[in-house]
Design a protein around this motif. Structure first.
Motif, PDB file in Angstrom:
ATOM      1  N   GLU A  40     -92.684  -7.125 -48.319  1.00 11.30           N
ATOM      2  CA  GLU A  40     -93.550  -8.025 -49.088  1.00 11.30           C
ATOM      3  C   GLU A  40     -93.579  -9.435 -48.503  1.00 11.30           C
ATOM      4  OE1 GLU A  40     -96.459  -9.165 -51.298  1.00 11.30           O
ATOM      5  OE2 GLU A  40     -95.786  -7.086 -51.199  1.00 11.30           O
ATOM      6  N   ARG A  41     -92.436  -9.944 -48.062  1.00  9.57           N
ATOM      7  CA  ARG A  41     -92.409 -11.286 -47.462  1.00  9.57           C
ATOM      8  C   ARG A  41     -93.283 -11.351 -46.215  1.00  9.57           C
ATOM      9  NH1 ARG A  41     -87.260 -11.022 -49.249  1.00  9.57           N
ATOM     10  NH2 ARG A  41     -86.395 -10.278 -47.280  1.00  9.57           N
ATOM     11  N   ARG A  42     -93.195 -10.336 -45.392  1.00  5.44           N
ATOM     12  CA  ARG A  42     -93.990 -10.344 -44.165  1.00  5.44           C
ATOM     13  C   ARG A  42     -95.477 -10.152 -44.458  1.00  5.44           C
ATOM     14  NH1 ARG A  42     -88.974  -9.694 -43.074  1.00  5.44           N
ATOM     15  NH2 ARG A  42     -88.085 -10.088 -41.015  1.00  5.44           N
ATOM     16  N   LEU A  43     -95.805  -9.309 -45.417  1.00 13.72           N
ATOM     17  CA  LEU A  43     -97.208  -9.138 -45.790  1.00 13.72           C
ATOM     18  C   LEU A  43     -97.782 -10.423 -46.373  1.00 13.72           C
ATOM     19  CD1 LEU A  43     -97.243  -5.560 -47.351  1.00 13.72           C
ATOM     20  CD2 LEU A  43     -98.096  -6.267 -45.108  1.00 13.72           C
ATOM     21  N   GLU A  44     -97.002 -11.111 -47.183  1.00 10.76           N
ATOM     22  CA  GLU A  44     -97.468 -12.378 -47.762  1.00 10.76           C
ATOM     23  C   GLU A  44     -97.727 -13.405 -46.670  1.00 10.76           C
ATOM     24  OE1 GLU A  44     -98.984 -15.049 -50.279  1.00 10.76           O
ATOM     25  OE2 GLU A  44     -98.591 -12.919 -50.671  1.00 10.76           O
ATOM     26  N   HIS A  45     -96.885 -13.425 -45.660  1.00 11.60           N
ATOM     27  CA  HIS A  45     -97.091 -14.331 -44.526  1.00 11.60           C
ATOM     28  C   HIS A  45     -98.437 -14.026 -43.853  1.00 11.60           C
ATOM     29  CE1 HIS A  45     -95.829 -17.011 -41.286  1.00 11.60           C
ATOM     30  NE2 HIS A  45     -96.370 -16.126 -40.465  1.00 11.60           N
ATOM     31  N   LEU A  46     -98.735 -12.762 -43.670  1.00 12.34           N
ATOM     32  CA  LEU A  46    -100.014 -12.376 -43.064  1.00 12.34           C
ATOM     33  C   LEU A  46    -101.183 -12.757 -43.974  1.00 12.34           C
ATOM     34  CD1 LEU A  46     -99.096  -8.833 -41.683  1.00 12.34           C
ATOM     35  CD2 LEU A  46     -99.224 -10.986 -40.417  1.00 12.34           C
ATOM     36  N   ARG A  47    -101.032 -12.544 -45.278  1.00 11.37           N
ATOM     37  CA  ARG A  47    -102.097 -12.884 -46.232  1.00 11.37           C
ATOM     38  C   ARG A  47    -102.417 -14.373 -46.213  1.00 11.37           C
ATOM     39  NH1 ARG A  47     -98.783  -9.762 -50.007  1.00 11.37           N
ATOM     40  NH2 ARG A  47     -99.481  -7.624 -49.852  1.00 11.37           N
ATOM     41  N   ARG A  48    -101.377 -15.196 -46.069  1.00 12.87           N
ATOM     42  CA  ARG A  48    -101.585 -16.647 -46.032  1.00 12.87           C
ATOM     43  C   ARG A  48    -102.259 -17.085 -44.738  1.00 12.87           C
ATOM     44  NH1 ARG A  48     -95.904 -17.330 -48.126  1.00 12.87           N
ATOM     45  NH2 ARG A  48     -95.494 -17.358 -45.905  1.00 12.87           N
ATOM     46  N   GLY A  49    -102.194 -16.256 -43.721  1.00 14.03           N
ATOM     47  CA  GLY A  49    -102.855 -16.574 -42.466  1.00 14.03           C
ATOM     48  C   GLY A  49    -102.224 -17.708 -41.691  1.00 14.03           C
ATOM     49  N   GLN A  50    -100.928 -17.878 -41.853  1.00 15.23           N
ATOM     50  CA  GLN A  50    -100.247 -18.952 -41.147  1.00 15.23           C
ATOM     51  C   GLN A  50     -99.785 -18.481 -39.775  1.00 15.23           C
ATOM     52  OE1 GLN A  50     -97.165 -19.931 -43.955  1.00 15.23           O
ATOM     53  NE2 GLN A  50     -98.438 -21.481 -44.925  1.00 15.23           N
ATOM     54  N   PRO A  51     -99.971 -19.328 -38.759  1.00 13.15           N
ATOM     55  CA  PRO A  51     -99.473 -18.967 -37.431  1.00 13.15           C
ATOM     56  C   PRO A  51     -97.944 -18.874 -37.419  1.00 13.15           C
ATOM     57  CG  PRO A  51    -100.809 -20.977 -37.347  1.00 13.15           C
ATOM     58  CD  PRO A  51    -100.624 -20.618 -38.777  1.00 13.15           C
ATOM     59  N   HIS A  52     -97.426 -18.087 -36.527  1.00 18.33           N
ATOM     60  CA  HIS A  52     -95.973 -17.985 -36.398  1.00 18.33           C
ATOM     61  C   HIS A  52     -95.601 -17.660 -34.961  1.00 18.33           C
ATOM     62  CE1 HIS A  52     -95.175 -13.664 -35.750  1.00 18.33           C
ATOM     63  NE2 HIS A  52     -96.323 -13.500 -36.359  1.00 18.33           N
ATOM     64  N   ALA A  53     -94.387 -17.993 -34.607  1.00 22.02           N
ATOM     65  CA  ALA A  53     -93.813 -17.623 -33.318  1.00 22.02           C
ATOM     66  C   ALA A  53     -92.326 -17.412 -33.532  1.00 22.02           C
ATOM     67  CB  ALA A  53     -94.057 -18.702 -32.268  1.00 22.02           C
ATOM     68  N   GLY A  69    -101.313 -15.257 -35.353  1.00 13.91           N
ATOM     69  CA  GLY A  69    -102.151 -16.234 -36.027  1.00 13.91           C
ATOM     70  C   GLY A  69    -103.398 -15.586 -36.600  1.00 13.91           C
ATOM     71  N   PRO A  70    -104.072 -16.338 -37.463  1.00 11.37           N
ATOM     72  CA  PRO A  70    -105.284 -15.819 -38.090  1.00 11.37           C
ATOM     73  C   PRO A  70    -106.424 -15.707 -37.080  1.00 11.37           C
ATOM     74  CG  PRO A  70    -104.981 -18.122 -38.653  1.00 11.37           C
ATOM     75  CD  PRO A  70    -103.761 -17.705 -37.874  1.00 11.37           C
ATOM     76  N   GLY A  73    -112.964 -15.503 -39.043  1.00  9.51           N
ATOM     77  CA  GLY A  73    -113.676 -14.513 -39.838  1.00  9.51           C
ATOM     78  C   GLY A  73    -112.777 -13.560 -40.601  1.00  9.51           C
ATOM     79  N   GLY A  74    -111.469 -13.742 -40.507  1.00 13.03           N
ATOM     80  CA  GLY A  74    -110.539 -12.897 -41.248  1.00 13.03           C
ATOM     81  C   GLY A  74    -109.694 -12.030 -40.340  1.00 13.03           C
ATOM     82  N   GLY A  75    -108.612 -11.561 -40.875  1.00 13.01           N
ATOM     83  CA  GLY A  75    -107.691 -10.742 -40.113  1.00 13.01           C
ATOM     84  C   GLY A  75    -106.591 -11.583 -39.482  1.00 13.01           C
ATOM     85  N   TYR A  76    -105.724 -10.917 -38.794  1.00 14.95           N
ATOM     86  CA  TYR A  76    -104.550 -11.554 -38.211  1.00 14.95           C
ATOM     87  C   TYR A  76    -104.186 -10.776 -36.960  1.00 14.95           C
ATOM     88  CZ  TYR A  76    -100.227 -14.283 -38.505  1.00 14.95           C
ATOM     89  OH  TYR A  76     -99.220 -15.189 -38.276  1.00 14.95           O
ATOM     90  N   VAL A  77    -103.760 -11.480 -35.937  1.00 17.97           N
ATOM     91  CA  VAL A  77    -103.355 -10.810 -34.708  1.00 17.97           C
ATOM     92  C   VAL A  77    -101.971 -11.302 -34.300  1.00 17.97           C
ATOM     93  CG1 VAL A  77    -104.463 -12.480 -33.168  1.00 17.97           C
ATOM     94  CG2 VAL A  77    -104.061 -10.154 -32.365  1.00 17.97           C
ATOM     95  N   THR A  78    -101.144 -10.394 -33.832  1.00 19.54           N
ATOM     96  CA  THR A  78     -99.821 -10.740 -33.334  1.00 19.54           C
ATOM     97  C   THR A  78     -99.659 -10.119 -31.950  1.00 19.54           C
ATOM     98  OG1 THR A  78     -98.908 -10.760 -35.572  1.00 19.54           O
ATOM     99  CG2 THR A  78     -97.340 -10.649 -33.757  1.00 19.54           C
ATOM    100  N   SER A  79     -99.153 -10.924 -31.019  1.00 22.65           N
ATOM    101  CA  SER A  79     -98.863 -10.449 -29.669  1.00 22.65           C
ATOM    102  C   SER A  79     -97.359 -10.313 -29.513  1.00 22.65           C
ATOM    103  CB  SER A  79     -99.383 -11.442 -28.623  1.00 22.65           C
ATOM    104  OG  SER A  79    -100.778 -11.550 -28.702  1.00 22.65           O
ATOM    105  N   PHE A  80     -96.932  -9.282 -28.813  1.00 22.22           N
ATOM    106  CA  PHE A  80     -95.524  -9.008 -28.588  1.00 22.22           C
ATOM    107  C   PHE A  80     -95.272  -8.971 -27.082  1.00 22.22           C
ATOM    108  CE2 PHE A  80     -96.930  -7.043 -32.481  1.00 22.22           C
ATOM    109  CZ  PHE A  80     -95.973  -7.432 -33.395  1.00 22.22           C
ATOM    110  N   THR A  81     -94.255  -9.706 -26.631  1.00 28.59           N
ATOM    111  CA  THR A  81     -93.952  -9.785 -25.207  1.00 28.59           C
ATOM    112  C   THR A  81     -92.468  -9.538 -24.984  1.00 28.59           C
ATOM    113  OG1 THR A  81     -95.671 -11.479 -24.985  1.00 28.59           O
ATOM    114  CG2 THR A  81     -94.115 -11.263 -23.161  1.00 28.59           C
ATOM    115  N   ASP A  82     -92.154  -8.714 -24.006  1.00 33.94           N
ATOM    116  CA  ASP A  82     -90.762  -8.482 -23.622  1.00 33.94           C
ATOM    117  C   ASP A  82     -90.312  -9.671 -22.779  1.00 33.94           C
ATOM    118  OD1 ASP A  82     -88.351  -7.708 -22.446  1.00 33.94           O
ATOM    119  OD2 ASP A  82     -88.992  -5.633 -22.187  1.00 33.94           O
ATOM    120  N   ILE A  83     -89.360 -10.448 -23.305  1.00 35.28           N
ATOM    121  CA  ILE A  83     -88.856 -11.627 -22.594  1.00 35.28           C
ATOM    122  C   ILE A  83     -87.401 -11.435 -22.168  1.00 35.28           C
ATOM    123  CG2 ILE A  83     -90.503 -13.222 -23.661  1.00 35.28           C
ATOM    124  CD1 ILE A  83     -88.144 -14.122 -25.506  1.00 35.28           C
TER     125      ILE A  83
END
Length: 91
Positions: A40-53, A69-70, A73-83
């Motif tokens: 629920e915490r992670r879904l709420e973060h996505l709903r708020r549309g706040q950027p994160h790293a 980040g948002p 027009g709506g939606g959210y995208v997250t990129s994942f990188t092996d560092i």
């Protein structure tokens, strides 16, 4: 799929992001606490549309960087990188 060692068939078109978060939480990748609370915490973060790293080390030792980040027009995208190599070089 390889970054998170998801089993075959877990990630398909239409798989809810909540199911992926829950799977990770059940494996202990979200830290201590109640699984549904993590979801629920992670879904709420996505709903708020706040950027994160963030960066986290998986149980396998692999380091993953997540940047999200948002979308216009709506939606959210997250990129994942092996560092992992970068973290090893820093050490």
């Amino acid at each position: 799929l390889d970054l998170f060692d998801y089993p075959d068939g877990l990630v398909t078109v239409g798989t809810a992001v909540a199911d992926l978060i829950r799977f990770n939480a059940e494996r202990g990748e979200c830290g201590p606490g109640e699984i549904e609370g993590h979801v629920e915490r992670r879904l709420e973060h996505l709903r708020r549309g706040q950027p994160h790293a963030s960066e986290r080390q998986r149980p396998s030792g692999r380091w993953i960087k997540m940047v999200g980040g948002p979308m216009p027009g709506g939606g959210y995208v997250t990129s994942f990188t092996d560092i992992t190599a970068e973290k090893e070089a820093q050490a």
